[in-house]
Design a protein around this motif. Structure first.
Motif, PDB file in Angstrom:
ATOM      1  N   ILE A   1       0.884  -1.166   0.000  1.00  0.00           N
ATOM      2  CA  ILE A   1       0.000   0.000   0.000  1.00  0.00           C
ATOM      3  C   ILE A   1       0.918   1.211   0.000  1.00  0.00           C
ATOM      4  O   ILE A   1       1.787   1.343   0.868  1.00  0.00           O
ATOM      5  N   LEU A   2       0.728   2.083  -0.994  1.00  0.00           N
ATOM      6  CA  LEU A   2       1.650   3.207  -1.177  1.00  0.00           C
ATOM      7  C   LEU A   2       0.906   4.522  -1.298  1.00  0.00           C
ATOM      8  O   LEU A   2      -0.209   4.557  -1.844  1.00  0.00           O
ATOM      9  N   PRO A   3       1.527   5.622  -0.866  1.00  0.00           N
ATOM     10  CA  PRO A   3       0.991   6.934  -1.255  1.00  0.00           C
ATOM     11  C   PRO A   3       1.081   7.027  -2.780  1.00  0.00           C
ATOM     12  O   PRO A   3       1.926   6.378  -3.394  1.00  0.00           O
ATOM     13  N   VAL A   4       0.238   7.826  -3.367  1.00  0.00           N
ATOM     14  CA  VAL A   4       0.193   7.893  -4.835  1.00  0.00           C
ATOM     15  C   VAL A   4       1.444   8.613  -5.355  1.00  0.00           C
ATOM     16  O   VAL A   4       1.669   9.783  -5.054  1.00  0.00           O
ATOM     17  N   PRO A   5       2.280   7.891  -6.129  1.00  0.00           N
ATOM     18  CA  PRO A   5       3.448   8.537  -6.742  1.00  0.00           C
ATOM     19  C   PRO A   5       3.011   9.302  -7.994  1.00  0.00           C
ATOM     20  O   PRO A   5       1.849   9.198  -8.416  1.00  0.00           O
ATOM     21  N   PRO A   6       3.913  10.038  -8.611  1.00  0.00           N
ATOM     22  CA  PRO A   6       3.549  10.681  -9.882  1.00  0.00           C
ATOM     23  C   PRO A   6       3.128   9.608 -10.897  1.00  0.00           C
ATOM     24  O   PRO A   6       3.743   8.542 -10.976  1.00  0.00           O
ATOM     25  N   LEU A   7       2.081   9.897 -11.645  1.00  0.00           N
ATOM     26  CA  LEU A   7       1.575   8.949 -12.638  1.00  0.00           C
ATOM     27  C   LEU A   7       1.867   9.465 -14.040  1.00  0.00           C
ATOM     28  O   LEU A   7       1.676  10.647 -14.331  1.00  0.00           O
ATOM     29  N   ALA A   8       2.307   8.571 -14.902  1.00  0.00           N
ATOM     30  CA  ALA A   8       2.500   8.895 -16.316  1.00  0.00           C
ATOM     31  C   ALA A   8       1.205   8.568 -17.030  1.00  0.00           C
ATOM     32  O   ALA A   8       0.721   7.431 -16.969  1.00  0.00           O
TER      33      ALA A   8
ATOM     34  N   ALA B   1      -6.520   6.021 -23.427  1.00  0.00           N
ATOM     35  CA  ALA B   1      -6.971   5.087 -22.391  1.00  0.00           C
ATOM     36  C   ALA B   1      -8.267   5.615 -21.791  1.00  0.00           C
ATOM     37  O   ALA B   1      -8.540   6.818 -21.800  1.00  0.00           O
ATOM     38  N   LYS B   2      -9.067   4.707 -21.286  1.00  0.00           N
ATOM     39  CA  LYS B   2     -10.300   5.096 -20.616  1.00  0.00           C
ATOM     40  C   LYS B   2      -9.970   5.906 -19.372  1.00  0.00           C
ATOM     41  O   LYS B   2      -8.883   5.786 -18.807  1.00  0.00           O
ATOM     42  N   ALA B   3     -10.916   6.727 -18.934  1.00  0.00           N
ATOM     43  CA  ALA B   3     -10.672   7.646 -17.815  1.00  0.00           C
ATOM     44  C   ALA B   3     -10.297   6.913 -16.535  1.00  0.00           C
ATOM     45  O   ALA B   3      -9.520   7.419 -15.727  1.00  0.00           O
ATOM     46  N   TRP B   4     -10.837   5.709 -16.335  1.00  0.00           N
ATOM     47  CA  TRP B   4     -10.533   4.970 -15.111  1.00  0.00           C
ATOM     48  C   TRP B   4      -9.124   4.392 -15.100  1.00  0.00           C
ATOM     49  O   TRP B   4      -8.619   4.021 -14.058  1.00  0.00           O
ATOM     50  N   PHE B   5      -8.473   4.321 -16.250  1.00  0.00           N
ATOM     51  CA  PHE B   5      -7.069   3.900 -16.290  1.00  0.00           C
ATOM     52  C   PHE B   5      -6.247   5.164 -16.098  1.00  0.00           C
ATOM     53  O   PHE B   5      -6.014   5.928 -17.017  1.00  0.00           O
ATOM     54  N   ARG B   6      -5.801   5.399 -14.869  1.00  0.00           N
ATOM     55  CA  ARG B   6      -5.205   6.683 -14.513  1.00  0.00           C
ATOM     56  C   ARG B   6      -3.770   6.843 -14.989  1.00  0.00           C
ATOM     57  O   ARG B   6      -3.245   7.946 -14.977  1.00  0.00           O
ATOM     58  N   GLY B   7      -3.127   5.762 -15.391  1.00  0.00           N
ATOM     59  CA  GLY B   7      -1.775   5.874 -15.906  1.00  0.00           C
ATOM     60  C   GLY B   7      -0.868   4.797 -15.360  1.00  0.00           C
ATOM     61  O   GLY B   7      -1.314   3.754 -14.889  1.00  0.00           O
ATOM     62  N   LEU B   8       0.429   5.077 -15.439  1.00  0.00           N
ATOM     63  CA  LEU B   8       1.447   4.132 -14.993  1.00  0.00           C
ATOM     64  C   LEU B   8       2.213   4.730 -13.824  1.00  0.00           C
ATOM     65  O   LEU B   8       2.563   5.913 -13.834  1.00  0.00           O
ATOM     66  N   ALA B   9       2.472   3.898 -12.839  1.00  0.00           N
ATOM     67  CA  ALA B   9       3.263   4.310 -11.682  1.00  0.00           C
ATOM     68  C   ALA B   9       4.555   3.509 -11.666  1.00  0.00           C
ATOM     69  O   ALA B   9       4.546   2.293 -11.864  1.00  0.00           O
TER      70      ALA B   9
ATOM     71  N   LEU C   1       6.926  -0.844 -13.576  1.00  0.00           N
ATOM     72  CA  LEU C   1       5.729  -0.085 -13.928  1.00  0.00           C
ATOM     73  C   LEU C   1       4.473  -0.857 -13.552  1.00  0.00           C
ATOM     74  O   LEU C   1       4.358  -2.059 -13.817  1.00  0.00           O
ATOM     75  N   PHE C   2       3.531  -0.155 -12.945  1.00  0.00           N
ATOM     76  CA  PHE C   2       2.234  -0.714 -12.568  1.00  0.00           C
ATOM     77  C   PHE C   2       1.144   0.111 -13.229  1.00  0.00           C
ATOM     78  O   PHE C   2       1.157   1.342 -13.161  1.00  0.00           O
TER      79      PHE C   2
END
Length: 170
Positions: free
Chosen positions: A49-56, A61-69, A75-76
């Motif tokens: 469980i992590l604080p949200v890092p910067p997302l690429a 992509a659909k709006a619910w796919f927020r990006g890559l961490a 990469l997740f």
């Protein structure tokens, strides 16, 4: 002589703590909030469980796919659980967290949630048969001692869900 007594006391203390740990209630569910709903994930399926890092961001992509961490060089894909279920996008500030759920199943996937609630025991819940499950990957719903409804996520089913796998805009 004093060291032997200390060692014996330590061993006795250790035996007592191990016995207490075995008799303590199991806490093998992780509680989450997303989109105003309460969610449960088996602790075995939840990774870090992590604080949200910067997302690429990912184009098309659909709006619910927020990006890559990037988590320590890996990469997740980040899925906003609230938006995936038809709710609002989760703000990336405050108590928002990433829960890495796919690594155990061979998928680098993270769920973006509003907050984590903590560990829960299955004995704290009773079945809630008042409604149909909203998704195939939510096999059951339960109620806690305060009457709040919780949706239990079956992570392998979620990772295999066709809608979940189709993050691109067609």
């Amino acid at each position: 002589m004093a060291k032997r007594i200390s060692l014996r006391e330590f061993q006795e203390s250790l035996v007592r703590r191990l016995a207490d740990a075995q008799s303590a209630p199991r806490r093998d569910l992780l509680g989450l909030t997303a989109g105003g709903d309460q969610w449960l994930v088996d602790l075995g399926d939840a990774g870090e469980i992590l604080p949200v890092p910067p997302l690429a961001t990912v184009p098309l992509a659909k709006a619910w796919f927020r990006g890559l961490a990037n988590v320590r060089g890996t990469l997740f894909g980040v899925i906003d659980l609230s938006a995936f279920c038809g709710g609002a996008l989760t703000p990336l500030t405050g108590s928002a967290r990433l829960v890495l759920v796919g690594a155990r199943h061979g998928a680098n996937c993270a769920l973006l949630v509003s907050s984590t609630v903590g560990l829960r025991s299955p004995e704290d819940f009773e079945p809630d048969d008042t409604g149909d499950s909203p998704h195939a990957w939510v096999p059951r719903q339960v109620r806690d001692l305060h009457g709040r409804r919780w949706k239990h996520i079956d992570v392998p089913r979620l990772l295999a869900d066709n809608t979940f796998l189709e993050a691109g805009i067609v």
